[in-house]
Design a protein around this motif. Structure first.
Motif, PDB file in Angstrom:
ATOM      1  N   GLU A 196      44.254 -16.205 121.485  1.00 21.24           N
ATOM      2  CA  GLU A 196      44.233 -17.533 120.865  1.00 21.24           C
ATOM      3  C   GLU A 196      43.136 -18.407 121.465  1.00 21.24           C
ATOM      4  O   GLU A 196      42.443 -19.131 120.741  1.00 21.24           O
ATOM      5  N   ARG A 197      42.949 -18.338 122.783  1.00 19.62           N
ATOM      6  CA  ARG A 197      41.879 -19.117 123.413  1.00 19.62           C
ATOM      7  C   ARG A 197      40.515 -18.697 122.874  1.00 19.62           C
ATOM      8  O   ARG A 197      39.648 -19.541 122.616  1.00 19.62           O
ATOM      9  N   GLY A 198      40.333 -17.390 122.723  1.00 23.01           N
ATOM     10  CA  GLY A 198      39.061 -16.916 122.187  1.00 23.01           C
ATOM     11  C   GLY A 198      38.801 -17.447 120.789  1.00 23.01           C
ATOM     12  O   GLY A 198      37.684 -17.850 120.468  1.00 23.01           O
ATOM     13  N   LEU A 203      51.388 -20.063 119.145  1.00 22.17           N
ATOM     14  CA  LEU A 203      50.226 -20.676 119.778  1.00 22.17           C
ATOM     15  C   LEU A 203      49.296 -21.307 118.745  1.00 22.17           C
ATOM     16  O   LEU A 203      48.717 -22.380 118.971  1.00 22.17           O
ATOM     17  N   THR A 204      49.138 -20.641 117.604  1.00 27.61           N
ATOM     18  CA  THR A 204      48.309 -21.198 116.528  1.00 27.61           C
ATOM     19  C   THR A 204      48.886 -22.518 116.042  1.00 27.61           C
ATOM     20  O   THR A 204      48.156 -23.494 115.841  1.00 27.61           O
ATOM     21  N   GLN A 233      47.736 -15.122 124.665  1.00 27.08           N
ATOM     22  CA  GLN A 233      47.097 -16.355 125.121  1.00 27.08           C
ATOM     23  C   GLN A 233      45.575 -16.224 125.118  1.00 27.08           C
ATOM     24  O   GLN A 233      44.863 -17.136 124.658  1.00 27.08           O
ATOM     25  N   SER A 234      45.060 -15.108 125.613  1.00 29.12           N
ATOM     26  CA  SER A 234      43.609 -14.937 125.664  1.00 29.12           C
ATOM     27  C   SER A 234      43.030 -14.806 124.258  1.00 29.12           C
ATOM     28  O   SER A 234      41.922 -15.283 123.984  1.00 29.12           O
ATOM     29  N   MET A 292      39.979 -20.197 119.465  1.00 31.12           N
ATOM     30  CA  MET A 292      39.740 -21.640 119.507  1.00 31.12           C
ATOM     31  C   MET A 292      38.364 -21.991 120.076  1.00 31.12           C
ATOM     32  O   MET A 292      37.865 -23.094 119.874  1.00 31.12           O
ATOM     33  N   HIS A 293      37.730 -21.051 120.787  1.00 31.18           N
ATOM     34  CA  HIS A 293      36.383 -21.281 121.296  1.00 31.18           C
ATOM     35  C   HIS A 293      35.307 -20.694 120.377  1.00 31.18           C
ATOM     36  O   HIS A 293      34.117 -20.728 120.716  1.00 31.18           O
ATOM     37  N   ARG A 300      38.131 -21.014 114.833  1.00 29.02           N
ATOM     38  CA  ARG A 300      38.752 -22.321 115.041  1.00 29.02           C
ATOM     39  C   ARG A 300      38.898 -23.057 113.704  1.00 29.02           C
ATOM     40  O   ARG A 300      39.914 -23.701 113.441  1.00 29.02           O
ATOM     41  N   ASP A 358      48.237 -25.302 118.536  1.00 29.75           N
ATOM     42  CA  ASP A 358      46.877 -25.832 118.428  1.00 29.75           C
ATOM     43  C   ASP A 358      46.738 -26.754 117.223  1.00 29.75           C
ATOM     44  O   ASP A 358      46.071 -27.800 117.296  1.00 29.75           O
TER      45      ASP A 358
END
Length: 252
Positions: A110-112, A36-37, A107-108, A114-115, A120, A40
């Motif tokens: 990685e989303r965290g 996932l990284t 997933q959660s 990136m936000h 990030r 992105d």
């Protein structure tokens, strides 16, 4: 000799299988975060990071510590800081960075990251080129660590000297003078080796052997020197966690 009954053996086998499955699940989660990284990064026009086993080992040690602690931290009491942990695990680097998090799934997590501006920035840092990820589980949550590095080569002192000689030759400097006096000058840190007819000394530390430092280029531009000796020595103790090259050039 006491022998375990069938029931006890079955229970031990079941516990062992649970441990194996949990370990595989954590490895799968770590690899998923790694993928996932890189997704992105690629979405932002950056090259994919290479998996690094040494960084993964350093991350695993820290993840194991995180699940035992009440709060998340990049360094716990009695624990070495990130650079020392990575170096101790066998990583060679010019720079290191770390992301940590706890979440229900990759997933959660990685989303965290990136936000979060700081996390990030680590993921999208164009200088970073390698990554190791580890995950530990507690109470249905995943504790994740990803350690990034800007990799550098682990060169012998002789290889360092050869690289610098090649750079000097590319600038029309004869770098064939014996290395011994230059190695002595490098280790001394200051002063001129006895019995030498050196006209100038440049000492420097650098993580980059693709170009000569500005102070060396300045000496070459002066036009006063056309012969040199190159010597390398071990880095200073305060730089031991990073791969830097310590060099002295004697100009004649």
């Amino acid at each position: 000799m006491v022998q375990a009954g069938r029931g006890e053996l079955a229970a031990l086998l079941a516990a062992w299988m649970l441990m194996v499955c949990a370990a595989h699940g954590q490895d799968d989660a770590a690899r998923r975060i790694f993928d996932l990284t890189n997704q992105d990064r690629q979405e932002h026009g950056l090259p994919a990071l290479r998996w690094n086993d040494a960084l993964a080992a350093a991350a695993q040690a820290h993840a194991g510590r995180m699940v035992r602690e009440p709060v998340l931290s990049h360094q716990y009491p009695g624990e070495a800081e990130l650079a020392a942990r990575a170096a101790s695990a066998g990583a060679h680097f010019q720079a290191v960075a770390e992301n940590i998090a706890v979440g229900p799934n990759p997933q959660s997590i990685e989303r965290g990251w990136m936000h979060s501006p700081t996390h990030r920035a680590n993921i999208l840092d164009p200088k970073m080129n390698a990554l190791g990820v580890a995950v530990a589980a507690r109470g249905g949550s995943l504790y994740a660590v990803e350690d990034f590095e800007e990799s550098s080569e682990a060169l012998t002192l002789a290889q360092v000297e050869q690289r610098v000689r090649e750079l000097l030759r590319a600038d029309n400097v004869d770098a064939s003078a014996p290395a011994g006096p230059a190695e002595q000058a490098c280790s001394m840190g200051h002063g001129i080796p006895q019995g030498s007819n050196v006209r100038s000394i440049v000492r420097f530390e650098t993580p980059d052997l693709t170009q000569l430092p500005s102070q060396v280029a300045q000496q070459i531009r002066s036009g006063d020197f056309r012969k040199a000796a190159v010597g390398a020595c071990a880095p200073q103790p305060d730089q031991a966690n990073f791969t830097t090259y310590r060099v002295a050039i004697l100009f004649y």
